[in-house]
Design an enzyme around this catalytic site. Structure first.
Site, mmCIF file in Angstrom:
data_model
loop_
_atom_site.group_PDB
_atom_site.id
_atom_site.type_symbol
_atom_site.label_atom_id
_atom_site.label_comp_id
_atom_site.label_asym_id
_atom_site.label_seq_id
_atom_site.Cartn_x
_atom_site.Cartn_y
_atom_site.Cartn_z
ATOM 1 N N LEU A 109 0.397 -7.741 4.690
ATOM 2 C CA LEU A 109 0.208 -8.507 5.929
ATOM 3 C C LEU A 109 -1.121 -9.241 5.888
ATOM 4 O O LEU A 109 -2.123 -8.700 5.408
ATOM 5 C CB LEU A 109 0.154 -7.574 7.149
ATOM 6 C CG LEU A 109 1.353 -6.701 7.488
ATOM 7 C CD1 LEU A 109 1.211 -6.187 8.907
ATOM 8 C CD2 LEU A 109 2.666 -7.422 7.321
ATOM 9 N N GLY A 154 2.585 -4.543 2.495
ATOM 10 C CA GLY A 154 3.653 -5.535 2.664
ATOM 11 C C GLY A 154 4.087 -6.148 1.341
ATOM 12 O O GLY A 154 5.248 -6.540 1.179
ATOM 13 N N ASN A 178 -0.099 1.710 1.690
ATOM 14 C CA ASN A 178 -1.400 2.327 2.002
ATOM 15 C C ASN A 178 -1.761 2.229 3.481
ATOM 16 O O ASN A 178 -2.927 2.347 3.852
ATOM 17 C CB ASN A 178 -2.488 1.649 1.161
ATOM 18 C CG ASN A 178 -2.603 0.161 1.449
ATOM 19 O OD1 ASN A 178 -1.638 -0.466 1.857
ATOM 20 N ND2 ASN A 178 -3.773 -0.400 1.272
ATOM 21 N N GLU A 179 -0.762 2.013 4.343
ATOM 22 C CA GLU A 179 -1.042 1.763 5.761
ATOM 23 C C GLU A 179 -1.950 2.805 6.398
ATOM 24 O O GLU A 179 -2.849 2.477 7.167
ATOM 25 C CB GLU A 179 0.265 1.677 6.565
ATOM 26 C CG GLU A 179 0.990 0.353 6.471
ATOM 27 C CD GLU A 179 1.746 0.158 5.167
ATOM 28 O OE1 GLU A 179 1.689 1.052 4.296
ATOM 29 O OE2 GLU A 179 2.393 -0.881 5.021
HETATM 30 C C1 LIG Z 1 3.999 2.919 16.382
HETATM 31 C C2 LIG Z 1 4.265 2.168 15.135
HETATM 32 C C3 LIG Z 1 4.883 0.872 15.386
HETATM 33 C C4 LIG Z 1 4.821 -0.118 14.547
HETATM 34 C C5 LIG Z 1 4.029 -0.065 13.300
HETATM 35 C C6 LIG Z 1 2.612 -0.388 13.500
HETATM 36 C C7 LIG Z 1 1.846 -0.932 12.613
HETATM 37 C C8 LIG Z 1 2.379 -1.369 11.383
HETATM 38 C C9 LIG Z 1 2.192 -1.989 10.526
HETATM 39 C C10 LIG Z 1 1.968 -2.518 9.508
HETATM 40 C C11 LIG Z 1 2.301 -2.695 8.294
HETATM 41 C C12 LIG Z 1 1.351 -3.109 7.458
HETATM 42 C C13 LIG Z 1 1.568 -3.451 6.137
HETATM 43 C C14 LIG Z 1 0.417 -4.220 5.526
HETATM 44 O O1 LIG Z 1 0.709 -5.015 4.695
HETATM 45 S S1 LIG Z 1 -1.198 -4.005 6.031
HETATM 46 C C15 LIG Z 1 -2.176 -4.911 4.826
HETATM 47 C C16 LIG Z 1 -2.589 -3.976 3.771
HETATM 48 N N1 LIG Z 1 -3.194 -4.680 2.663
HETATM 49 C C17 LIG Z 1 -4.209 -4.188 2.004
HETATM 50 O O2 LIG Z 1 -4.703 -3.128 2.275
HETATM 51 C C18 LIG Z 1 -4.733 -5.018 0.853
HETATM 52 C C19 LIG Z 1 -6.136 -5.391 1.077
HETATM 53 N N2 LIG Z 1 -6.625 -6.211 -0.035
HETATM 54 C C20 LIG Z 1 -7.017 -5.685 -1.208
HETATM 55 O O3 LIG Z 1 -6.957 -4.510 -1.466
HETATM 56 C C21 LIG Z 1 -7.549 -6.667 -2.207
HETATM 57 O O4 LIG Z 1 -7.860 -7.860 -1.561
HETATM 58 C C22 LIG Z 1 -6.576 -6.961 -3.362
HETATM 59 C C23 LIG Z 1 -6.439 -5.743 -4.281
HETATM 60 C C24 LIG Z 1 -5.201 -7.392 -2.860
HETATM 61 C C25 LIG Z 1 -7.162 -8.140 -4.217
HETATM 62 O O5 LIG Z 1 -8.469 -7.835 -4.602
HETATM 63 P P1 LIG Z 1 -9.463 -9.002 -5.084
HETATM 64 O O6 LIG Z 1 -10.712 -8.328 -5.520
HETATM 65 O O7 LIG Z 1 -8.776 -9.890 -6.051
HETATM 66 O O8 LIG Z 1 -9.686 -9.895 -3.776
HETATM 67 P P2 LIG Z 1 -10.677 -9.588 -2.548
HETATM 68 O O9 LIG Z 1 -12.037 -10.076 -2.914
HETATM 69 O O10 LIG Z 1 -10.540 -8.195 -2.116
HETATM 70 O O11 LIG Z 1 -10.063 -10.514 -1.409
HETATM 71 C C26 LIG Z 1 -10.225 -11.940 -1.405
HETATM 72 C C27 LIG Z 1 -10.229 -12.433 0.029
HETATM 73 O O12 LIG Z 1 -8.975 -12.130 0.623
HETATM 74 C C28 LIG Z 1 -9.161 -11.371 1.840
HETATM 75 N N3 LIG Z 1 -8.045 -10.444 1.989
HETATM 76 C C29 LIG Z 1 -7.616 -9.501 1.145
HETATM 77 N N4 LIG Z 1 -6.541 -8.873 1.600
HETATM 78 C C30 LIG Z 1 -6.259 -9.416 2.806
HETATM 79 C C31 LIG Z 1 -5.260 -9.187 3.791
HETATM 80 N N5 LIG Z 1 -4.286 -8.261 3.627
HETATM 81 N N6 LIG Z 1 -5.287 -9.940 4.894
HETATM 82 C C32 LIG Z 1 -6.224 -10.879 5.082
HETATM 83 N N7 LIG Z 1 -7.214 -11.149 4.180
HETATM 84 C C33 LIG Z 1 -7.222 -10.423 3.050
HETATM 85 C C34 LIG Z 1 -10.471 -10.665 1.584
HETATM 86 O O13 LIG Z 1 -11.044 -10.270 2.795
HETATM 87 C C35 LIG Z 1 -11.254 -11.730 0.883
HETATM 88 O O14 LIG Z 1 -11.673 -12.651 1.883
HETATM 89 P P3 LIG Z 1 -13.054 -13.442 1.798
HETATM 90 O O15 LIG Z 1 -12.890 -14.358 0.626
HETATM 91 O O16 LIG Z 1 -14.130 -12.427 1.596
HETATM 92 O O17 LIG Z 1 -13.158 -14.142 3.106
#
Ligand SMILES: CC/C=C\C/C=C\C/C=C\C=C\CC(=O)SCCNC(=O)CCNC(=O)[C@H](O)C(C)(C)COP(=O)(O)OP(=O)(O)OC[C@H]1O[C@@H](n2cnc3c(N)ncnc32)[C@H](O)[C@@H]1OP(=O)(O)O
Length: 303
Positions: A109, A154, A178-179
């Protein structure tokens, strides 16, 4: 495949895509590099590149929403429309889903879509997420995920909705839900998809711990079907595709539907309630604080 409410969303998107797509260029067609005839023409949108090969009936669909393919509302919408376009074109029987962004398949997400946003926006966003899952999970096409980068949350769900998963052998390319580590809870349909893939006990453990599995462990637990050197991900995905396409479409499609329909129906029956749950959950102050802190950590990690 009949998806009443799903189709409604896609129809809405097709009828007035600009209402859903902020600043996209959907439907653009351009010749593929070195390509010639129709089978080599690319189409797609700003965030989804589609490379169709009419001769084989297989299209490669590349996510390109840099830097990490976070699932923004635009990306979700463009994915749904691109998939629908391929499904409606009888030339195509299979899609290889992969990333155009280096080192990341999909970061899940887009947290900026649910952080500091109003409930109406969160609801619209969640409906788009539901729609993508329904579309991919019940697709009549063979979907093979060529996972060429990190694949958390996601991103993992998109991969799990495919029929087969090939992961590049790189310890940084972890996959899983990993939520819990973000202080949020995977909704029941993510949980169901996990259970359907790796079983109840493994899901119970992995979901609670928020486990992100490195390739060898992902293979062992059954999250992916093959782990191969990075430069062989695409060719292995194509070999897998050939194996799946060797089966007559109608028999494979009906079998897929038989295996997956009950899981999809569960969401279709309570889609609005699921949206309301999501919105009331993520809009809580405490959850907003957790998400903000997580985003902040991601941003700082970089520096
Ligand atoms: C009662 C219950 C009812 C309903 C349910 C309730 C809630 C439910 C819901 C949710 C379900 C959720 C599912 C999800 O998908 S949650 C998102 C989880 N994602 C993560 O944890 C991934 C996070 N990101 C990372 O681990 C890393 O970025 C990477 C491994 C994917 C890549 O690593 P890199 O070193 O290559 O890149 P970074 O330097 O870390 O990132 C670059 C840049 O991108 C931004 N960013 C990374 N991930 C996200 C994201 N998911 N959303 C928005 N932005 C993201 C990061 O901040 C960096 O930004 P800047 O350049 O610093 O501005």
């Amino acid at each position: 495949m009949a998806l009443a409410s799903g189709v409604r969303f896609a129809e809405r998107a097709l009828l007035r895509p600009w209402a859903l797509l902020r600043g996209t260029t959907l439907g653009r067609t351009e010749p593929a590099a070195g390509g010639g005839g129709d089978g080599a023409r690319r189409f797609g949108s700003q965030r989804v590149l589609v490379e169709p090969d009419a001769a084989s009936g297989v299209a490669v669909m590349k996510l390109r929403n840099p830097p990490v393919n976070a699932l923004s509302l635009e990306l979700l919408t463009e994915l749904v429309i691109s998939l629908e376009k391929l499904e409606n074109d009888k030339t195509f029987r299979g899609v290889i889903l992969t990333s155009d962004c280096p080192r990341v398949f999909c970061a899940g997400l887009d947290l900026t879509e649910i952080c500091g946003r109003n409930p109406a926006h969160c609801a619209e966003y969640w409906k788009a997420m539901q729609e993508l899952w329904l579309r991919t999970y019940l697709s009549s096409l063979v979907l093979v995920a060529a996972i060429n980068g990190a694949c958390p949350a996601g991103g993992c769900i998109i991969a799990l909705s495919c029929d087969c998963r090939v992961l590049a052998d790189n310890p940084k390319y972890r996959i899983g839900l990993n939520e819990t580590l973000l202080g949020i809870i995977a909704p029941f349909w993510l949980k169901d998809t996990y259970v359907n893939t790796i079983g109840h006990r493994a899901s119970e453990q992995a979901l609670q711990l928020g486990s992100l599995f490195p390739p060898a462990e992902a293979l062992q637990v059954g999250l992916v079907d093959q782990v191969v050197p990075e430069d062989q991900v695409q060719s292995t995905a194509l070999s897998e595709m050939a194996r799946w396409l060797a089966v007559p479409d109608h028999a494979r499609q009906l079998t897929k539907n038989m295996m997956r329909k009950a899981t999809a129906d569960r969401l279709l029956r309570q889609r609005d309630a699921d949206t309301q749950n999501f919105v009331s959950f993520v809009c809580r102050d405490s959850i907003q604080k957790s998400l903000q802190a997580y985003l902040e950590k991601l941003r700082q990690r970089k520096g």
